[in-house]
Design a protein around this motif. Structure first.
Motif, PDB file in Angstrom:
ATOM      1  N   LEU A  34      66.240 -24.263 119.009  1.00 59.20           N
ATOM      2  CA  LEU A  34      66.140 -25.620 118.470  1.00 59.20           C
ATOM      3  C   LEU A  34      66.798 -26.638 119.392  1.00 59.20           C
ATOM      4  O   LEU A  34      66.310 -27.761 119.548  1.00 59.20           O
ATOM      5  N   PHE A  35      67.884 -26.243 120.036  1.00 57.76           N
ATOM      6  CA  PHE A  35      68.609 -27.182 120.889  1.00 57.76           C
ATOM      7  C   PHE A  35      67.787 -27.600 122.101  1.00 57.76           C
ATOM      8  O   PHE A  35      67.994 -28.677 122.660  1.00 57.76           O
ATOM      9  N   VAL A 229      70.083 -29.864 112.227  1.00 55.17           N
ATOM     10  CA  VAL A 229      70.565 -29.985 113.605  1.00 55.17           C
ATOM     11  C   VAL A 229      71.655 -28.940 113.832  1.00 55.17           C
ATOM     12  O   VAL A 229      72.528 -28.766 112.977  1.00 55.17           O
ATOM     13  N   PRO A 230      71.617 -28.228 114.966  1.00 48.97           N
ATOM     14  CA  PRO A 230      72.708 -27.283 115.264  1.00 48.97           C
ATOM     15  C   PRO A 230      74.059 -27.992 115.255  1.00 48.97           C
ATOM     16  O   PRO A 230      74.200 -29.094 115.778  1.00 48.97           O
ATOM     17  N   VAL A 231      75.072 -27.369 114.634  1.00 49.90           N
ATOM     18  CA  VAL A 231      76.398 -27.980 114.502  1.00 49.90           C
ATOM     19  C   VAL A 231      77.396 -27.233 115.380  1.00 49.90           C
ATOM     20  O   VAL A 231      77.892 -26.174 114.990  1.00 49.90           O
ATOM     21  N   PRO A 232      77.716 -27.753 116.562  1.00 52.89           N
ATOM     22  CA  PRO A 232      78.721 -27.110 117.411  1.00 52.89           C
ATOM     23  C   PRO A 232      80.118 -27.369 116.859  1.00 52.89           C
ATOM     24  O   PRO A 232      80.453 -28.497 116.486  1.00 52.89           O
ATOM     25  N   GLU A 233      80.938 -26.327 116.788  1.00 52.39           N
ATOM     26  CA  GLU A 233      82.292 -26.467 116.257  1.00 52.39           C
ATOM     27  C   GLU A 233      83.271 -26.966 117.307  1.00 52.39           C
ATOM     28  O   GLU A 233      84.327 -27.488 116.983  1.00 52.39           O
ATOM     29  N   GLY A 240      77.695 -23.167 124.559  1.00 55.00           N
ATOM     30  CA  GLY A 240      76.994 -21.932 124.221  1.00 55.00           C
ATOM     31  C   GLY A 240      75.563 -22.163 123.754  1.00 55.00           C
ATOM     32  O   GLY A 240      74.746 -21.236 123.780  1.00 55.00           O
ATOM     33  N   LEU A 241      75.268 -23.385 123.326  1.00 59.17           N
ATOM     34  CA  LEU A 241      73.898 -23.708 122.904  1.00 59.17           C
ATOM     35  C   LEU A 241      72.969 -23.936 124.094  1.00 59.17           C
ATOM     36  O   LEU A 241      71.746 -23.939 123.932  1.00 59.17           O
ATOM     37  N   LEU A 242      73.537 -24.143 125.274  1.00 57.28           N
ATOM     38  CA  LEU A 242      72.731 -24.416 126.459  1.00 57.28           C
ATOM     39  C   LEU A 242      72.215 -23.119 127.067  1.00 57.28           C
ATOM     40  O   LEU A 242      72.907 -22.103 127.108  1.00 57.28           O
ATOM     41  N   ARG A 243      70.989 -23.158 127.548  1.00 50.58           N
ATOM     42  CA  ARG A 243      70.372 -22.020 128.254  1.00 50.58           C
ATOM     43  C   ARG A 243      69.938 -22.503 129.629  1.00 50.58           C
ATOM     44  O   ARG A 243      69.516 -23.649 129.784  1.00 50.58           O
ATOM     45  N   PHE A 244      70.003 -21.624 130.630  1.00 51.65           N
ATOM     46  CA  PHE A 244      69.715 -22.036 132.000  1.00 51.65           C
ATOM     47  C   PHE A 244      68.644 -21.144 132.617  1.00 51.65           C
ATOM     48  O   PHE A 244      68.508 -19.967 132.243  1.00 51.65           O
ATOM     49  N   PRO A 245      67.854 -21.685 133.545  1.00 47.58           N
ATOM     50  CA  PRO A 245      66.746 -20.913 134.132  1.00 47.58           C
ATOM     51  C   PRO A 245      67.225 -19.735 134.969  1.00 47.58           C
ATOM     52  O   PRO A 245      68.266 -19.804 135.626  1.00 47.58           O
ATOM     53  N   ASN A 246      66.432 -18.676 134.935  1.00 51.60           N
ATOM     54  CA  ASN A 246      66.701 -17.474 135.732  1.00 51.60           C
ATOM     55  C   ASN A 246      65.828 -17.513 136.986  1.00 51.60           C
ATOM     56  O   ASN A 246      64.677 -17.064 136.970  1.00 51.60           O
ATOM     57  N   PHE A 247      66.370 -18.082 138.064  1.00 51.49           N
ATOM     58  CA  PHE A 247      65.574 -18.272 139.271  1.00 51.49           C
ATOM     59  C   PHE A 247      65.287 -16.957 140.018  1.00 51.49           C
ATOM     60  O   PHE A 247      64.582 -16.966 141.015  1.00 51.49           O
ATOM     61  N   GLY A 248      65.785 -15.857 139.494  1.00 50.36           N
ATOM     62  CA  GLY A 248      65.477 -14.564 140.106  1.00 50.36           C
ATOM     63  C   GLY A 248      64.018 -14.167 139.971  1.00 50.36           C
ATOM     64  O   GLY A 248      63.533 -13.295 140.702  1.00 50.36           O
ATOM     65  N   VAL A 249      63.286 -14.823 139.047  1.00 52.01           N
ATOM     66  CA  VAL A 249      61.868 -14.471 138.823  1.00 52.01           C
ATOM     67  C   VAL A 249      60.934 -15.462 139.500  1.00 52.01           C
ATOM     68  O   VAL A 249      59.728 -15.463 139.221  1.00 52.01           O
ATOM     69  N   ILE A 250      61.458 -16.298 140.397  1.00 51.74           N
ATOM     70  CA  ILE A 250      60.631 -17.360 140.978  1.00 51.74           C
ATOM     71  C   ILE A 250      59.472 -16.806 141.813  1.00 51.74           C
ATOM     72  O   ILE A 250      58.468 -17.479 142.024  1.00 51.74           O
ATOM     73  N   GLY A 251      59.556 -15.570 142.266  1.00 44.33           N
ATOM     74  CA  GLY A 251      58.468 -14.980 143.045  1.00 44.33           C
ATOM     75  C   GLY A 251      57.342 -14.413 142.198  1.00 44.33           C
ATOM     76  O   GLY A 251      56.301 -14.001 142.733  1.00 44.33           O
ATOM     77  N   ASN A 252      57.495 -14.407 140.876  1.00 43.13           N
ATOM     78  CA  ASN A 252      56.477 -13.876 139.975  1.00 43.13           C
ATOM     79  C   ASN A 252      55.279 -14.838 139.925  1.00 43.13           C
ATOM     80  O   ASN A 252      55.440 -16.007 139.559  1.00 43.13           O
ATOM     81  N   VAL A 343      74.046 -35.829 118.022  1.00 45.96           N
ATOM     82  CA  VAL A 343      74.139 -34.366 118.080  1.00 45.96           C
ATOM     83  C   VAL A 343      75.581 -33.939 118.344  1.00 45.96           C
ATOM     84  O   VAL A 343      76.050 -32.923 117.818  1.00 45.96           O
ATOM     85  N   MET A 344      76.298 -34.726 119.147  1.00 45.33           N
ATOM     86  CA  MET A 344      77.672 -34.365 119.503  1.00 45.33           C
ATOM     87  C   MET A 344      78.686 -34.764 118.435  1.00 45.33           C
ATOM     88  O   MET A 344      79.661 -34.052 118.203  1.00 45.33           O
ATOM     89  N   LEU A 345      78.451 -35.923 117.761  1.00 49.48           N
ATOM     90  CA  LEU A 345      79.492 -36.478 116.894  1.00 49.48           C
ATOM     91  C   LEU A 345      79.198 -36.378 115.393  1.00 49.48           C
ATOM     92  O   LEU A 345      80.131 -36.202 114.600  1.00 49.48           O
TER      93      LEU A 345
END
Length: 535
Positions: A34-35, A229-233, A240-252, A343-345
């Motif tokens: 959702l984030f 809305v996700p509620v960060p404590e 922890g709600l953030l996700r990042f790309p895995n550039f190890g698969v860029i050759g696929n 989202v933050m406040l």
């Protein structure tokens, strides 16, 4: 940018309330966290809004990409792998802008664009009916007619009527009454009611209703009928709600295929939205399409890097912005900051907003896009405008956005081919470089929307304080799109001090106020000549 803040600030609040559930719903429909939808909304508002050449367009996650995202996350082996395709898709869009691919926007007929706006308006209303009655089984972003759970738009409406939630329905009716009263009566009584927007009042009433009825078993609104809305404590939990790309698969190779698909579909949706919002813009400003593609490319790359969904310019938020009085890009940027700050406040306060109140707000947006009078107007323009318009509307309502536009465009091309079989068409410019800024433009026997880009380019390139002689004596078919361009240009000409001399079968007109009325009179006074240029 902040010259019209008194207009842009209230509009940004409305766009924020429209964007919030859409960001969450599209993420849910896409099978993504959702984030990620909120990140895309924030990036689309702040970053793309700052870089865009559009004054009233709003960008964010698009429902039209939900099916592509849902499939890609599964085939690419996870959301982190998919984010690589989003980043690469943004880079491909930047390349599109360098190659000047934005010109494609000028080759969509206005009947199809108007059909797109009307179809989306109808879809908005139909999709919000379940939420209005407190039936929230499906996500907000599910804009296709046939849904993944086997239901369709109309079966969901029947389910909603059979599963009415009293509390959600009551506050929805109250909110709708507030919005109509605000728009039709109060906003005309005092400037205070223009500064404080009806949607904000409706949302505040929704929160108060939720608080005051929480102990009433019959009138209370349950959690599934509220914004979620996700509620960060803490800051750490927010990270922890953030996700990042895995550039190890860029050759696929599958990553690159998905990236190109995202770039192509996102660019097409953006260009269609640009064309539509420019038509809705009361100030008739023209968005530079290549600059828009560049802004969207940057936005997608950054959104992918931060763990967000792909972004496009989106018509629902853009039309809400226009209808709420937004004047400049400040409204889009501020709405992005509202998303970020809220989202933050205040996520817990946001989670008290009933979805049925937001449905009432979107009812008004949808109605203004799909007014019944537009069908009558398109009918009177003739079958060459009405048939592509209706096909586009039905295609969008009963399939999805891109298929509906494709069907309308195909019908429009068939109409043009029929006319092209009867007549040739070309654009001829004379006396352009004699140093006196006197330009003669002779329109051909047949001028269609295929000529739209060339004519628009020539008119926009006219220098200030020049003299234009427009000769339409040979013209027997003048597409409605071209008449609209000439009508819009008459307003621009005043600002650039350009004098216009229009020569037709009827005679000569200096600086005509309305080309449409002029051509209607031309037909009335020359019925012995075969005219078709009011369509």
């Amino acid at each position: 940018m902040f010259k019209y803040i008194k207009n842009d600030l209230p509009a940004s609040i409305v766009v924020f309330f429209v964007a919030l559930p859409l960001c969450l719903g599209i993420a849910l429909a896409s099978g993504a966290p959702l984030f990620s939808g909120l990140i895309a909304g924030i990036v689309g508002g702040i970053l793309v809004g700052s870089l865009s050449g559009s004054q009233i367009g709003v960008s964010g996650p698009a429902a039209g990409l939900a099916a592509i995202v849902l499939t890609a996350i599964g085939t690419l082996g996870g959301f982190e792998n998919f984010l690589v395709a989003v980043v690469l898709g943004g880079i491909i869009q930047i390349i599109f802008s360098i190659l000047k691919a934005g010109v494609i926007a000028y080759y969509f007929p206005s009947s199809v664009i108007k059909g797109m706006l009307t179809g989306i308006g109808i879809i908005i209303i139909l999709k919000q009916i379940p939420h209005f009655f407190g039936y929230d089984e499906d996500p907000e972003g599910d804009f296709s007619f046939f849904q993944v759970d086997g239901e369709n738009t109309f079966s969901e409406i029947l389910n909603a009527i059979n599963s009415i939630s009293p509390g959600a329905t009551i506050i929805a009716i109250i909110a709708l009454a507030i919005l109509i009263l605000w728009d039709k009566v109060l906003s005309k009584k005092s400037k205070v009611f223009k500064l404080i927007q009806g949607p904000l009042v409706a949302v505040v009433c929704g929160i108060l209703y939720f608080v005051l009825t929480s102990d009433n078993s019959y009138l209370a609104i349950s959690s599934e009928h509220l914004v979620s809305v996700p509620v960060p404590e803490s800051i750490e939990s927010l990270k922890g709600l953030l996700r990042f790309p895995n550039f190890g698969v860029i050759g696929n190779p599958e990553i690159w295929i998905t990236a190109f698909t995202i770039a192509l579909v996102a660019s097409l949706e953006t260009l269609l939205c640009v064309e539509a919002t420019d038509k809705l813009d009361p100030y008739k400003r023209t968005t530079p399409t290549n600059k828009e593609l560049f802004a969207q490319g940057i936005g997608n790359s950054v959104s992918g890097l931060l763990g967000g969904l792909p972004v496009t310019q989106v018509i629902v938020r853009s039309s809400a912005n226009i209808q709420s009085g937004g004047r400049t890009k400040a409204s889009a940027i501020i709405h992005g900051f509202f998303l970020l700050i809220s989202v933050m406040l205040i996520p817990r306060l946001l989670n008290m907003i009933p979805l049925s109140v937001l449905a009432a707000i979107l009812f008004i947006v949808g109605y203004k896009l799909a007014k019944p009078g537009l069908f009558v107007k398109m009918y009177h323009l003739g079958w060459k405008q009405f048939v592509p318009f209706v096909v586009t509307v039905l295609g969008i309502v009963f399939t999805d956005l891109l298929i509906g536009i494709g069907l309308g465009l195909a019908v429009g091309i068939v109409v043009i081919l029929i006319k092209s079989y009867q007549n040739s068409h070309f654009l001829h410019i004379e006396d352009k470089s004699n140093g006196a800024h006197k330009i003669k433009m002779t329109l051909a026997e047949e001028v269609t929307f295929f000529n739209k880009g060339a004519i628009l380019k020539e008119l926009d390139s006219l220098p200030e304080n020049s003299y234009l002689e427009l000769d339409v004596r040979k013209t027997r078919y003048l597409d409605n799109d071209i008449i609209e361009i000439l009508d819009d240009f008459s307003e621009k000409a005043k600002n650039k001090n350009i004098e216009i001399k229009l020569i037709s079968e009827r005679g000569v007109a200096e600086n005509p106020e309305s080309y449409i009325e002029f051509f209607k009179l031309d037909i009335e006074q020359n019925k012995h000549i075969e005219h078709d240029y009011t369509n």
